[in-house]
Design an enzyme around this catalytic site. Structure first.
Site, PDB file in Angstrom:
ATOM      1  N   ASN A 273       9.359  -9.605 -16.447  1.00  0.00           N
ATOM      2  CA  ASN A 273       8.865  -8.236 -16.432  1.00  0.00           C
ATOM      3  C   ASN A 273       8.682  -7.757 -17.866  1.00  0.00           C
ATOM      4  O   ASN A 273       9.479  -8.082 -18.752  1.00  0.00           O
ATOM      5  CB  ASN A 273       9.769  -7.310 -15.607  1.00  0.00           C
ATOM      6  CG  ASN A 273      11.234  -7.364 -15.974  1.00  0.00           C
ATOM      7  OD1 ASN A 273      11.738  -8.415 -16.377  1.00  0.00           O
ATOM      8  ND2 ASN A 273      11.921  -6.256 -15.824  1.00  0.00           N
ATOM      9  N   ILE A 274       7.602  -7.015 -18.080  1.00  0.00           N
ATOM     10  CA  ILE A 274       7.247  -6.507 -19.400  1.00  0.00           C
ATOM     11  C   ILE A 274       6.964  -5.025 -19.243  1.00  0.00           C
ATOM     12  O   ILE A 274       5.969  -4.640 -18.622  1.00  0.00           O
ATOM     13  CB  ILE A 274       6.016  -7.248 -19.956  1.00  0.00           C
ATOM     14  CG1 ILE A 274       6.306  -8.747 -20.034  1.00  0.00           C
ATOM     15  CG2 ILE A 274       5.646  -6.683 -21.333  1.00  0.00           C
ATOM     16  CD1 ILE A 274       5.104  -9.607 -20.357  1.00  0.00           C
TER      17      ILE A 274
ATOM     18  N   CYS B 104       5.316  -6.729 -13.521  1.00  0.00           N
ATOM     19  CA  CYS B 104       6.423  -7.462 -12.912  1.00  0.00           C
ATOM     20  C   CYS B 104       6.374  -8.948 -13.285  1.00  0.00           C
ATOM     21  O   CYS B 104       5.315  -9.491 -13.624  1.00  0.00           O
ATOM     22  CB  CYS B 104       6.345  -7.357 -11.400  1.00  0.00           C
ATOM     23  SG  CYS B 104       6.507  -5.697 -10.730  1.00  0.00           S
TER      24      CYS B 104
ATOM     25  N   GLU C 209       6.709 -11.539 -11.273  1.00  0.00           N
ATOM     26  CA  GLU C 209       5.955 -12.349 -10.321  1.00  0.00           C
ATOM     27  C   GLU C 209       4.469 -12.367 -10.655  1.00  0.00           C
ATOM     28  O   GLU C 209       3.822 -13.420 -10.696  1.00  0.00           O
ATOM     29  CB  GLU C 209       6.113 -11.802  -8.893  1.00  0.00           C
ATOM     30  CG  GLU C 209       7.533 -11.766  -8.382  1.00  0.00           C
ATOM     31  CD  GLU C 209       8.236 -10.438  -8.639  1.00  0.00           C
ATOM     32  OE1 GLU C 209       8.159  -9.912  -9.771  1.00  0.00           O
ATOM     33  OE2 GLU C 209       8.862  -9.921  -7.696  1.00  0.00           O
TER      34      GLU C 209
ATOM     35  N   CYS D 205       8.445  -6.411  -5.204  1.00  0.00           N
ATOM     36  CA  CYS D 205       7.877  -5.103  -4.866  1.00  0.00           C
ATOM     37  C   CYS D 205       6.600  -5.277  -4.030  1.00  0.00           C
ATOM     38  O   CYS D 205       6.051  -6.376  -3.918  1.00  0.00           O
ATOM     39  CB  CYS D 205       7.591  -4.299  -6.138  1.00  0.00           C
ATOM     40  SG  CYS D 205       6.085  -4.773  -7.010  1.00  0.00           S
TER      41      CYS D 205
ATOM     42  N   CYS E  99       3.499  -6.797  -5.875  1.00  0.00           N
ATOM     43  CA  CYS E  99       3.582  -8.244  -6.072  1.00  0.00           C
ATOM     44  C   CYS E  99       3.317  -8.986  -4.760  1.00  0.00           C
ATOM     45  O   CYS E  99       2.664 -10.024  -4.753  1.00  0.00           O
ATOM     46  CB  CYS E  99       4.940  -8.632  -6.645  1.00  0.00           C
ATOM     47  SG  CYS E  99       5.103  -8.225  -8.389  1.00  0.00           S
TER      48      CYS E  99
HETATM   49 ZN    ZN Z   1       6.517  -6.485  -8.491  1.00  0.00          ZN
END
Ligand code: ZN
Length: 133
Positions: free
Chosen positions: A42-43, A53, A55, A86, A89
């Site tokens: 995650n960034i 995210c 993923e 989430c 994603c």
């Molecule tokens: Zn996500």
């Protein structure tokens, strides 16, 4: 690629996370049909919605490299149970993977479960819906 091994790769990716706002690092690893592993973390951003995210970072990295067939995706975080991707994603997984693609979800305590993309988002909106087929 064994589930546990890919989850270990996701754990390595987690160490690269940039998450000064949530302090909740997440790692992902996508195993492509070409034998490569694509990493994601995650960034975050001070403008919160502009973050990404783990993923999606991993899946976009695979696509950017020309890999169009993801065999398995692993995701890990320091969550109570296996990390839950989430909704955004899940929607991207439906588009860029297949319904049968395995998704290995884990946490740092060693809990792990393996589902499919189809399990994660039943009734997803797809290309067929968009074009009325
Ligand atoms: Zn996500």
């Amino acid at each position: 690629m064994e589930d546990e091994l890919l989850l270990q790769e996701a754990k390595k990716a987690r160490e690269k996370a940039y998450c000064p706002y949530s302090n909740f690092p997440v790692g992902a690893a996508a195993f492509g049909e070409n034998g490569k592993i694509y990493y994601g973390c995650n960034i975050e951003n001070a403008a919160y919605p502009d973050g990404m995210c783990a993923e999606r970072t991993a899946l976009f990295s695979a696509y950017a490299d020309g890999c169009r067939l993801i065999l398995k995706l692993a995701v890990i975080a320091d969550s109570t149970g296996p990390i839950s991707p989430c909704g955004s994603c899940r929607q991207v997984m439906v588009e860029l993977c297949s319904p049968q693609t395995k998704v290995v979800l884990g946490n740092l305590s060693g809990l792990m479960k393996t589902l499919t993309v189809g399990d994660l988002l039943p009734g997803a909106f797809t290309q067929e819906d968009l074009h009325g087929k």
